[in-house]
Write a protein that holds these residues in place. Structure first.
Motif, mmCIF file in Angstrom:
data_model
loop_
_atom_site.group_PDB
_atom_site.id
_atom_site.type_symbol
_atom_site.label_atom_id
_atom_site.label_comp_id
_atom_site.label_asym_id
_atom_site.label_seq_id
_atom_site.Cartn_x
_atom_site.Cartn_y
_atom_site.Cartn_z
ATOM 1 N N GLU A 28 -8.077 -8.157 0.606
ATOM 2 C CA GLU A 28 -6.890 -8.813 1.151
ATOM 3 C C GLU A 28 -6.341 -9.842 0.174
ATOM 4 N N GLN A 29 -7.208 -10.556 -0.530
ATOM 5 C CA GLN A 29 -6.759 -11.530 -1.516
ATOM 6 C C GLN A 29 -6.016 -10.830 -2.653
ATOM 7 N N GLN A 30 -6.550 -9.702 -3.124
ATOM 8 C CA GLN A 30 -5.870 -8.947 -4.182
ATOM 9 C C GLN A 30 -4.528 -8.429 -3.694
ATOM 10 N N LEU A 31 -4.469 -7.991 -2.444
ATOM 11 C CA LEU A 31 -3.218 -7.487 -1.874
ATOM 12 C C LEU A 31 -2.171 -8.594 -1.793
ATOM 13 N N LYS A 32 -2.565 -9.784 -1.365
ATOM 14 C CA LYS A 32 -1.635 -10.909 -1.299
ATOM 15 C C LYS A 32 -1.122 -11.288 -2.685
ATOM 16 N N MET A 33 -2.011 -11.297 -3.655
ATOM 17 C CA MET A 33 -1.589 -11.629 -5.030
ATOM 18 C C MET A 33 -0.601 -10.583 -5.546
ATOM 19 N N GLN A 34 -0.841 -9.306 -5.250
ATOM 20 C CA GLN A 34 0.068 -8.251 -5.691
ATOM 21 C C GLN A 34 1.431 -8.394 -5.012
ATOM 22 N N ASN A 42 4.998 -8.930 -6.838
ATOM 23 C CA ASN A 42 6.147 -8.067 -6.562
ATOM 24 C C ASN A 42 7.363 -8.882 -6.132
ATOM 25 N N GLU A 43 7.149 -9.883 -5.291
ATOM 26 C CA GLU A 43 8.249 -10.733 -4.833
ATOM 27 C C GLU A 43 8.848 -11.507 -6.014
ATOM 28 N N GLU A 44 7.983 -12.004 -6.892
ATOM 29 C CA GLU A 44 8.471 -12.735 -8.064
ATOM 30 C C GLU A 44 9.309 -11.825 -8.959
ATOM 31 N N LEU A 45 8.847 -10.605 -9.194
ATOM 32 C CA LEU A 45 9.604 -9.661 -10.010
ATOM 33 C C LEU A 45 10.934 -9.303 -9.355
#
Length: 125
Positions: free
Chosen positions: A40-46, A50-53
Motif C-alpha cells: 500500500e505504501q508503494q501504491l501511494k507513492m506511485q 503520477n499526480e505530480e507528472l
C-alpha cells in the motif's frame, strides 16, 4: 553436522507441528500484514508520482500560451445592453389573477356518497 540437524528436526517433528498449529495463524497474519502495508505504501507513492507528472504536463500545456487560443474558443460575455430584461407580465393585474385562481382551488368540494351509504352528522349540510 547436517545429519545431526536433520535428526534433531525429525526427533522433534511433533513439537514443531503443535507449535505451528497453535501460532501459525498469527505468524502468517503478521507476515501478510507487513507485505500488505509495504504494498500500500508503494501504491501511494506511485499515485503521488503520477499526480505530480500529470500536474507538470498540465502546467506545461497551460504555459504554451499561443496555441491555446486557437484550440479552444473562449465564450463571449454579453454586454449589459444585450442581456435579457426581466419583464413584469401584467404587474399587479397578474397577481390578482393568481389570487383568484387560488381562491377557486380552495372552494369546498361536495362529498361523494354512493347509494345506500349514510354520511355522518357533521358532514351532512
Amino acid at each position: 553436522m547436517l545429519n545431526e540437524l536433520a535428526k534433531t528436526f525429525f526427533d522433534n517433528i511433533w513439537l514443531i507441528m503443535i507449535f505451528l498449529f497453535i501460532f501459525g495463524g498469527s505468524i502468517t497474519s503478521i507476515v501478510r500484514g507487513i507485505f500488505k502495508a509495504s504494498f500500500e505504501q508503494q501504491l501511494k507513492m506511485q499515485e503521488k508520482k503520477n499526480e505530480e507528472l500529470r500536474l507538470r504536463l498540465e502546467l506545461e500545456h497551460l504555459q504554451k500560451g499561443p496555441g491555446r487560443g486557437s484550440n479552444m474558443p473562449q465564450p463571449k460575455e454579453s454586454a449589459w445592453d444585450e442581456q435579457p430584461l426581466a419583464g413584469y407580465d401584467g404587474g399587479y393585474q397578474g397577481q390578482d389573477l393568481d389570487r383568484s385562481a387560488k381562491e377557486r382551488e380552495q372552494q369546498p368540494v361536495e362529498p361523494y356518497v354512493s347509494e345506500g351509504q349514510k354520511l355522518p352528522p357533521q358532514v351532512q349540510g
